[in-house]
Design a protein around this motif. Structure first.
Motif, PDB file in Angstrom:
ATOM      1  N   PHE A  49       0.868  -1.197   0.000  1.00 58.05           N
ATOM      2  CA  PHE A  49       0.000   0.000   0.000  1.00 58.05           C
ATOM      3  C   PHE A  49       0.896   1.236   0.000  1.00 58.05           C
ATOM      4  N   PRO A  50       1.544   1.500  -1.142  1.00 62.74           N
ATOM      5  CA  PRO A  50       2.585   2.540  -1.180  1.00 62.74           C
ATOM      6  C   PRO A  50       2.066   3.938  -0.877  1.00 62.74           C
ATOM      7  N   ALA A  51       0.784   4.194  -1.075  1.00 63.13           N
ATOM      8  CA  ALA A  51       0.250   5.536  -0.816  1.00 63.13           C
ATOM      9  C   ALA A  51      -0.228   5.701   0.626  1.00 63.13           C
ATOM     10  N   ALA A  52      -0.236   4.627   1.394  1.00 66.07           N
ATOM     11  CA  ALA A  52      -0.536   4.751   2.826  1.00 66.07           C
ATOM     12  C   ALA A  52       0.733   5.192   3.543  1.00 66.07           C
ATOM     13  N   ARG A  53       0.544   5.891   4.645  1.00 60.48           N
ATOM     14  CA  ARG A  53       1.695   6.403   5.416  1.00 60.48           C
ATOM     15  C   ARG A  53       1.842   5.525   6.659  1.00 60.48           C
ATOM     16  N   VAL A  54       2.558   4.414   6.477  1.00 57.16           N
ATOM     17  CA  VAL A  54       2.614   3.372   7.512  1.00 57.16           C
ATOM     18  C   VAL A  54       3.538   3.792   8.658  1.00 57.16           C
ATOM     19  N   VAL A  55       3.048   3.644   9.863  1.00 60.97           N
ATOM     20  CA  VAL A  55       3.851   3.858  11.064  1.00 60.97           C
ATOM     21  C   VAL A  55       3.751   2.606  11.935  1.00 60.97           C
ATOM     22  N   LYS A  56       4.886   1.980  12.165  1.00 63.11           N
ATOM     23  CA  LYS A  56       4.918   0.847  13.096  1.00 63.11           C
ATOM     24  C   LYS A  56       4.987   1.396  14.512  1.00 63.11           C
ATOM     25  N   ALA A  57       4.103   0.937  15.368  1.00 62.77           N
ATOM     26  CA  ALA A  57       4.086   1.434  16.751  1.00 62.77           C
ATOM     27  C   ALA A  57       3.310   0.468  17.631  1.00 62.77           C
ATOM     28  N   LEU A  58       3.630   0.432  18.891  1.00 62.87           N
ATOM     29  CA  LEU A  58       2.860  -0.269  19.924  1.00 62.87           C
ATOM     30  C   LEU A  58       2.868  -1.791  19.809  1.00 62.87           C
ATOM     31  N   ASN A  59       3.539  -2.339  18.792  1.00 63.34           N
ATOM     32  CA  ASN A  59       3.532  -3.798  18.639  1.00 63.34           C
ATOM     33  C   ASN A  59       4.365  -4.492  19.700  1.00 63.34           C
ATOM     34  N   THR A  60       5.151  -3.738  20.474  1.00 65.52           N
ATOM     35  CA  THR A  60       6.038  -4.336  21.477  1.00 65.52           C
ATOM     36  C   THR A  60       5.425  -4.355  22.872  1.00 65.52           C
ATOM     37  N   ILE A  61       4.139  -4.030  22.955  1.00 66.37           N
ATOM     38  CA  ILE A  61       3.497  -3.776  24.252  1.00 66.37           C
ATOM     39  C   ILE A  61       2.118  -4.422  24.272  1.00 66.37           C
ATOM     40  N   ASN A  62       1.765  -5.029  25.377  1.00 64.76           N
ATOM     41  CA  ASN A  62       0.439  -5.604  25.578  1.00 64.76           C
ATOM     42  C   ASN A  62      -0.651  -4.528  25.516  1.00 64.76           C
ATOM     43  N   ALA A  63      -1.845  -4.919  25.081  1.00 64.33           N
ATOM     44  CA  ALA A  63      -2.939  -3.960  24.875  1.00 64.33           C
ATOM     45  C   ALA A  63      -3.258  -3.139  26.127  1.00 64.33           C
ATOM     46  N   ASN A  64      -3.281  -3.781  27.285  1.00 68.08           N
ATOM     47  CA  ASN A  64      -3.630  -3.054  28.507  1.00 68.08           C
ATOM     48  C   ASN A  64      -2.588  -1.992  28.854  1.00 68.08           C
ATOM     49  N   VAL A  65      -1.325  -2.293  28.540  1.00 79.59           N
ATOM     50  CA  VAL A  65      -0.256  -1.322  28.808  1.00 79.59           C
ATOM     51  C   VAL A  65      -0.252  -0.228  27.736  1.00 79.59           C
ATOM     52  N   MET A  66      -0.577  -0.583  26.494  1.00 82.11           N
ATOM     53  CA  MET A  66      -0.683   0.416  25.411  1.00 82.11           C
ATOM     54  C   MET A  66      -1.540   1.600  25.835  1.00 82.11           C
ATOM     55  N   VAL A  67      -2.697   1.289  26.427  1.00 86.99           N
ATOM     56  CA  VAL A  67      -3.686   2.344  26.724  1.00 86.99           C
ATOM     57  C   VAL A  67      -3.567   2.865  28.153  1.00 86.99           C
ATOM     58  N   ASP A  68      -2.641   2.301  28.921  1.00 87.88           N
ATOM     59  CA  ASP A  68      -2.466   2.727  30.312  1.00 87.88           C
ATOM     60  C   ASP A  68      -1.026   2.431  30.724  1.00 87.88           C
ATOM     61  N   PRO A  69      -0.088   3.230  30.200  1.00 90.64           N
ATOM     62  CA  PRO A  69       1.325   2.936  30.474  1.00 90.64           C
ATOM     63  C   PRO A  69       1.664   2.956  31.955  1.00 90.64           C
ATOM     64  N   ALA A  70       0.853   3.633  32.771  1.00 90.05           N
ATOM     65  CA  ALA A  70       1.125   3.698  34.211  1.00 90.05           C
ATOM     66  C   ALA A  70       0.918   2.344  34.901  1.00 90.05           C
ATOM     67  N   ARG A  71       0.344   1.361  34.186  1.00 87.51           N
ATOM     68  CA  ARG A  71       0.286  -0.006  34.754  1.00 87.51           C
ATOM     69  C   ARG A  71       1.668  -0.530  35.063  1.00 87.51           C
ATOM     70  N   VAL A  72       2.650  -0.041  34.309  1.00 87.61           N
ATOM     71  CA  VAL A  72       4.047  -0.429  34.512  1.00 87.61           C
ATOM     72  C   VAL A  72       4.742   0.786  35.130  1.00 87.61           C
ATOM     73  N   PRO A  73       5.427   0.601  36.270  1.00 89.37           N
ATOM     74  CA  PRO A  73       5.934   1.776  36.990  1.00 89.37           C
ATOM     75  C   PRO A  73       7.069   2.504  36.264  1.00 89.37           C
ATOM     76  N   GLY A  74       7.136   3.806  36.496  1.00 88.16           N
ATOM     77  CA  GLY A  74       8.230   4.610  35.953  1.00 88.16           C
ATOM     78  C   GLY A  74       8.107   4.804  34.452  1.00 88.16           C
ATOM     79  N   GLU A  75       9.170   5.315  33.863  1.00 82.34           N
ATOM     80  CA  GLU A  75       9.151   5.487  32.408  1.00 82.34           C
ATOM     81  C   GLU A  75       9.612   4.221  31.714  1.00 82.34           C
ATOM     82  N   HIS A  76       9.000   3.935  30.582  1.00 84.40           N
ATOM     83  CA  HIS A  76       9.420   2.826  29.743  1.00 84.40           C
ATOM     84  C   HIS A  76       9.107   3.219  28.315  1.00 84.40           C
ATOM     85  N   THR A  77       9.604   2.429  27.377  1.00 87.24           N
ATOM     86  CA  THR A  77       9.756   2.924  26.007  1.00 87.24           C
ATOM     87  C   THR A  77       8.661   2.452  25.063  1.00 87.24           C
ATOM     88  N   VAL A  78       8.221   3.368  24.213  1.00 90.00           N
ATOM     89  CA  VAL A  78       7.373   3.009  23.077  1.00 90.00           C
ATOM     90  C   VAL A  78       8.084   3.506  21.822  1.00 90.00           C
TER      91      VAL A  78
END
Lengths: 217, 217
Positions: free
Chosen positions: A123-152
């Protein structure tokens, strides 16, 4: 913002529900318009949430999220229709996991390619961004479930598209300092191959409530 | 402790030098006894350091470290001799990186197998522990180069062998709380596949002075 989400599994429903709560108008797309999980999801979330087909979700979204199973993602996006993805930010949160031989799953695309790249090629005309695939769904929408700062991570060829995605990450609760931009879409290889370690950690911990933080001086 | 290190590259020399400083007797093994890098290394470090062949290093070590290039590791260990590895703790810090097609390198073993597993299969009487392959040599021997706590992984089939390796990690400056035991040697898959992400981070940062911390509630 109008957001279309492809995929009615845990990731699509969890991410979609949080985006509705944040004030976005979300269409959750399934292969079939009659998908019961999507209808149930929409009925619980009020007027900003709707269920439809992949094509309905893609047509609706200024931003489209691929939350389908990675091995089925290209087919789902074809069903959505390339013309409905043209010029749009396409957030690829999927992983090409193949569980056909049991646990742990293997990756069906890796090493010299990735699902993110395969989608961008297809899909060359779509502007693809890979993101959030390294994180469970519950943490995706609530990063504070995991203490402190962590990376996306974000990766993609279009800087403006990545900015849109970072804006959404900020709304989900991710501090700007926790976002690492890995550059173009070829970085999806490393982000998807990390899943082998993520799955092992998840099996060992017995929970998906964890993440990694990249630490540097 | 008597430690044999196979491989005279940056990892072998850096790790070996630090182990000598810590009081261990280290033989750095090369393909050829005449290896200049190994001789130079030994001459600078005093009486607890010596240079020799792969077989010399393996014969010397109570603990043997595989710090050879991953694509050449099995051949190096065969040159060392299976009988000289029997019953010994064999710390595999290598990654099966193939740079023959340029940067970034790809992995020559992955997904359903790993170098750690291949070595354990080939040398069934060795007690293989995968460790430190996710970290640059300078950080391996001086974790304080990266601020705060960050993670080092161990994986292997023999718990006593892993305890020996964790003891060495502690001497190198890794707090006990930063060590994650991932279980048996099949965890080497995830640890080696993480290299695709590590290399991307390294290229983006322009430095290898970083690590990941696994964060959980």
């Amino acid at each position: 913002m109008r957001i279309g989400i492809l995929g009615t599994g845990t990731v699509g429903r969890t991410l979609g529900a949080r985006l509705v709560q944040l004030g976005h108008e979300v269409v959750l797309g399934a292969r079939q318009a009659t998908n019961e999980a999507a209808r149930q999801w929409a009925s619980e979330l009020g007027e900003r949430a709707a269920a439809g087909t992949f094509a309905d979700a893609a047509a609706h979204g200024e931003v489209v999220v691929n939350a389908t199973a990675g091995v089925a993602s290209v087919a789902a996006l074809q069903a959505a229709g390339a013309d409905r993805l043209d010029g749009k930010v396409l957030v690829d949160v999927a992983n090409p996991l193949d569980s056909s031989a049991g646990m742990p799953p293997t990756l069906s695309i890796l090493n010299t390619d990735s699902l993110g790249e395969a989608i961008q090629r297809q899909f060359p005309a779509a502007r693809v961004v890979k993101a959030l695939n390294t994180i469970n769904a519950n943490v995706m929408v609530d990063p504070a479930r995991v203490p402190g700062e962590h990376t996306v991570f974000v990766a993609g060829n279009d800087p403006a598209a990545k900015s849109v995605v970072v804006g959404i990450l900020r709304e989900l609760g991710w501090p700007a300092s926790s976002v690492i931009d890995l550059g173009d879409i070829t970085a999806a290889r490393g982000l998807e191959m990390y899943l082998a370690l993520w799955i092992r950690l998840m099996l060992n911990f017995g929970t998906a409530d964890f993440n990694i933080k990249v630490v540097r001086p």
